[in-house]
Design an enzyme around this catalytic site. Structure first.
Site, PDB file in Angstrom:
ATOM      1  CB  SER A 126      45.444  42.169  37.217  1.00 19.11           C
ATOM      2  OG  SER A 126      44.068  43.052  37.681  1.00 19.11           O
ATOM      3  CD  GLU A 178      51.858  37.717  33.609  1.00 20.46           C
ATOM      4  OE1 GLU A 178      51.120  37.501  33.302  1.00 20.46           O
ATOM      5  OE2 GLU A 178      50.537  39.226  34.722  1.00 20.46           O
ATOM      6  CG  HIS A 197      49.461  39.920  37.832  1.00 20.50           C
ATOM      7  ND1 HIS A 197      48.751  39.104  36.412  1.00 20.50           N
ATOM      8  CD2 HIS A 197      47.536  40.634  38.861  1.00 20.50           C
ATOM      9  CE1 HIS A 197      47.566  39.883  36.714  1.00 20.50           C
ATOM     10  NE2 HIS A 197      47.328  39.973  37.748  1.00 20.50           N
ATOM     11  CG  ASN A 238      45.452  39.416  32.758  1.00 21.94           C
ATOM     12  OD1 ASN A 238      44.075  38.322  32.439  1.00 21.94           O
ATOM     13  ND2 ASN A 238      45.403  39.984  33.714  1.00 21.94           N
TER      14      ASN A 238
HETATM   15  P1  NAI Z   1      39.059  43.326  46.509  1.00 19.86           P
HETATM   16  O1  NAI Z   1      37.521  44.205  46.483  1.00 19.86           O
HETATM   17  O2  NAI Z   1      38.738  41.498  46.740  1.00 19.86           O
HETATM   18  O3  NAI Z   1      39.849  43.450  48.529  1.00 19.86           O
HETATM   19  C1  NAI Z   1      39.894  44.912  48.181  1.00 19.86           C
HETATM   20  C2  NAI Z   1      40.664  44.993  49.251  1.00 19.86           C
HETATM   21  O4  NAI Z   1      41.595  46.694  49.836  1.00 19.86           O
HETATM   22  C3  NAI Z   1      39.626  45.555  50.223  1.00 19.86           C
HETATM   23  O5  NAI Z   1      39.180  44.764  51.596  1.00 19.86           O
HETATM   24  C4  NAI Z   1      40.037  46.996  50.829  1.00 19.86           C
HETATM   25  O6  NAI Z   1      39.069  47.243  51.801  1.00 19.86           O
HETATM   26  C5  NAI Z   1      40.700  47.184  50.261  1.00 19.86           C
HETATM   27  N1  NAI Z   1      41.066  48.626  50.320  1.00 19.86           N
HETATM   28  C6  NAI Z   1      41.106  49.603  48.866  1.00 19.86           C
HETATM   29  N2  NAI Z   1      41.229  50.277  49.041  1.00 19.86           N
HETATM   30  C7  NAI Z   1      42.262  50.282  50.166  1.00 19.86           C
HETATM   31  C8  NAI Z   1      43.028  51.604  50.762  1.00 19.86           C
HETATM   32  N3  NAI Z   1      43.176  52.757  50.279  1.00 19.86           N
HETATM   33  N4  NAI Z   1      44.519  51.052  51.848  1.00 19.86           N
HETATM   34  C9  NAI Z   1      44.458  49.580  52.202  1.00 19.86           C
HETATM   35  N5  NAI Z   1      42.737  48.935  51.752  1.00 19.86           N
HETATM   36  C10 NAI Z   1      42.538  49.038  50.416  1.00 19.86           C
HETATM   37  O7  NAI Z   1      40.296  43.233  45.118  1.00 19.86           O
HETATM   38  P2  NAI Z   1      40.819  42.325  44.981  1.00 19.86           P
HETATM   39  O8  NAI Z   1      39.860  41.135  43.807  1.00 19.86           O
HETATM   40  O9  NAI Z   1      41.147  41.159  45.969  1.00 19.86           O
HETATM   41  O10 NAI Z   1      41.573  42.659  43.770  1.00 19.86           O
HETATM   42  C11 NAI Z   1      43.084  43.455  44.819  1.00 19.86           C
HETATM   43  C12 NAI Z   1      43.860  44.062  43.206  1.00 19.86           C
HETATM   44  O11 NAI Z   1      44.482  43.031  42.819  1.00 19.86           O
HETATM   45  C13 NAI Z   1      43.056  44.899  42.569  1.00 19.86           C
HETATM   46  O12 NAI Z   1      44.080  45.655  42.231  1.00 19.86           O
HETATM   47  C14 NAI Z   1      43.288  44.161  41.080  1.00 19.86           C
HETATM   48  O13 NAI Z   1      43.130  44.075  40.066  1.00 19.86           O
HETATM   49  C15 NAI Z   1      44.093  43.153  41.216  1.00 19.86           C
HETATM   50  N6  NAI Z   1      43.718  41.209  41.120  1.00 19.86           N
HETATM   51  C16 NAI Z   1      42.353  41.098  41.390  1.00 19.86           C
HETATM   52  C17 NAI Z   1      42.410  39.493  40.620  1.00 19.86           C
HETATM   53  C18 NAI Z   1      41.430  38.610  40.682  1.00 19.86           C
HETATM   54  O14 NAI Z   1      41.466  37.773  40.410  1.00 19.86           O
HETATM   55  N7  NAI Z   1      40.259  39.605  41.834  1.00 19.86           N
HETATM   56  C19 NAI Z   1      43.528  38.771  40.066  1.00 19.86           C
HETATM   57  C20 NAI Z   1      45.231  39.157  39.951  1.00 19.86           C
HETATM   58  C21 NAI Z   1      45.329  40.364  40.149  1.00 19.86           C
END
Ligand code: NAI
Length: 505
Positions: free
Chosen positions: A123, A156, A144, A194
């Site tokens: 994001s 997006e 996105h 954003n």
């Molecule tokens: P989260 O922390 O809930 O999940 C991330 C997951 O990725 C975790 O399960 C972790 O174990 C895993 N992980 C971390 N490093 C890794 C790697 N090298 N290889 C494989 N798995 C790995 O995070 P969330 O909230 O799901 O966000 C994920 C992405 O989505 C980020 O880039 C965030 O900016 C983006 N995003 C988040 C939103 C939100 O509202 N939470 C909305 C839109 C985008």
């Protein structure tokens, strides 16, 4: 451009909130999906979570049991990256860290076929930076999704400097085939939503800081006059102040400290105190058990009004005239500068000047400035502010008139542009700047703000409705009042106005 065939394997990396939601969306659209997370067991847990979500849909009658079983069949948790080698599309939703995402993309490039599309759900990171140094940077794009991905329609499709436009078109068509509402965006800080949404939070925070009214009143004005689903304080309490503040800081830094994106000290204090919002039981509001939500302030009036005078055309406020008539109030009309008078009071739509300043400059007595409403025919609340010379009697008459029309009236301190008007003007200016800089089309920006953050109207369409010239005047007046570049209007507003045109074709 055609969407990816639904038989194509989609890989999702990162089984957190977003990855799990995206995997569900792709599997529901018919793709075989493999979900990988580097935390052992996380992908399998996420698939169980998706299974529970789908079971709930079956219970509610929104999914058949056989579709549930078929989706579940298509969804496979895997515990090594190599299992993703055959994917046609990989969507990474791992931790938001540039170096970690870049390392993953390098691994994927070595592993997957040359024609695999590598998409990131980031994001805030630049797609250009994510792709830099890869052998095939043209195959890296942003995809996105919004949280929760299965429910939020907007996606997006973000192109970095090297991204292949054909692949952007493929992702757009694919997101559409998945039942989403895609938009195209160029990779710039905050992409569309954003970035353009920043003033929605910033203007409420600023008005709170400057003592306009309390949180509950300002939230009620944005909801009941502005038509927004939530006010800025209740929404940031829901998002989490840590998350919302971090996004603001990241956009602010990415734009080299442009004051339009300046974070708020009030929000920083909440973050510092750990008052992160609903998830911690305390933000702007308390969510503790038995805590009562504060009631928005509203003015009462003992006066009874029978007639008023409309002087000239009231512009966007004109539907108010019909509303008054329907309530049996006698409305006479005469030529004038677009104001409404009742007894000793003069009511007018704010133009971004302070009420006292406008009263003095325009020679108006007992001036009552009205805020913008999304629709004056159906709004249930309106904010007003008063010039310093406004007598209690004149105020009572103005309030009585508005109340008799069915509007709750909330008083704000005399600050320029009230709340809805300055919020909408700033949103429109930011949206116009994004158009001017080629971030996205006017249509896609308005669509993104409606589908991504539920705005009742796209900011550019709203400025067209208000009048581009009027929007420009509000911003010019805000800039003059504050003496800050924060309110400088986008050049596109000035140009569209000079050309006598609109922001939407
Ligand atoms: P989260 O922390 O809930 O999940 C991330 C997951 O990725 C975790 O399960 C972790 O174990 C895993 N992980 C971390 N490093 C890794 C790697 N090298 N290889 C494989 N798995 C790995 O995070 P969330 O909230 O799901 O966000 C994920 C992405 O989505 C980020 O880039 C965030 O900016 C983006 N995003 C988040 C939103 C939100 O509202 N939470 C909305 C839109 C985008």
């Amino acid at each position: 451009m055609a969407a990816l065939d639904s038989a194509a394997l989609v890989a999702v990396i990162g089984a957190g909130a977003m990855g799990a939601g995206i995997a569900q969306v792709a599997a529901q659209a018919g793709h075989p999906v493999r979900l990988y997370d580097n935390r052992p067991g996380a992908a399998a847990e996420a698939v169980q979570g998706i299974d529970r979500q789908l079971a709930r849909l079956v219970e509610k009658g929104r999914l058949t049991a056989s579709s549930h079983a078929a989706i579940r069949q298509r969804l496979l948790p895997v515990d090594n990256l190599e299992a993703l080698a055959e994917a046609r599309l990989v969507i990474e939703a791992i931790v938001e860290q540039l170096a970690v995402k870049q390392a993953l993309l390098r691994q994927l490039e070595a592993l997957c076929d040359d024609d695999c599309i590598l998409a990131s759900n980031t994001s805030s990171l630049s797609i250009t930076s994510l792709a830099a140094g890869l052998r095939r940077p043209q195959r890296v794009l942003g995809l996105h999704f919004f949280n929760p991905a299965p429910r939020m329609p907007l996606v997006e499709v973000v192109s970095g400097l090297a991204s292949d436009p054909q692949l952007a078109a493929t992702l757009y068509a694919t997101a559409k085939a998945w039942g989403k509402q895609p938009v195209h965006a160029r990779s710039t800080p905050g992409f569309i939503v954003n970035r353009v949404a920043r003033p929605f939070y910033a203007e409420s925070l600023r008005l709170l800081q400057e003592g306009a009214a309390d949180c509950a009143t300002l939230d009620a004005v944005l909801r009941e006059a502005g038509g927004f689903a939530m006010g800025a304080f209740e929404l940031t309490d829901l998002i989490g102040h840590d998350v919302n503040y971090a996004v603001t800081c990241s956009v602010f830094e990415a734009f080299y400290g442009d004051s339009r994106f300046q974070p708020s000290l009030i929000q920083k204090a909440l973050v510092d105190a750990g008052h992160l919002g609903r998830k911690r039981g305390q933000g702007f509001y308390s969510y503790a058990e038995n805590s009562e939500r504060p009631i928005p302030a509203e003015l009462q009036s003992q006066a009874q009004v029978e007639r008023c005078v409309v002087e000239g055309h009231l512009g966007v406020m004109q539907p108010l005239v019909e509303r008054l008539r329907k309530q049996g109030i006698g409305v006479s009309e005469r030529a004038g500068a677009g104001v409404l008078s009742v007894g000793d009071a003069t009511l007018a739509l704010s133009d971004g000047r302070l009420a006292s300043q406008r009263a003095r400059e325009d020679g108006l007595r007992n001036l009552v400035l009205l805020d913008l409403a999304l629709d004056y025919a159906s709004a249930t609340r309106i904010a007003i502010s008063l010039s310093a010379d406004c007598t209690a009697q004149a105020r009572d008459q103005a309030v009585a008139l508005l109340r008799q029309a069915g509007l709750r009236v909330s008083l704000l301190a005399d600050l320029p542009g009230l709340l809805v008007l300055r919020t909408v003007a700033c949103l429109a200016s930011e949206a116009a700047d994004a158009v001017l800089q080629g971030v996205a089309s006017a249509a896609d920006i308005d669509l993104a703000m409606r589908a991504g953050v539920n705005y009742p109207c796209g900011p550019l369409a709203w400025a067209d409705h208000l009048g581009v010239g009027y929007t420009l005047r509000v911003l010019d007046n805000l800039q003059r009042s504050y003496g800050e570049a924060r309110y400088r209007p986008s050049l596109l507003l000035r140009r569209s106005h000079a050309e006598g045109g609109r922001l939407h074709a």
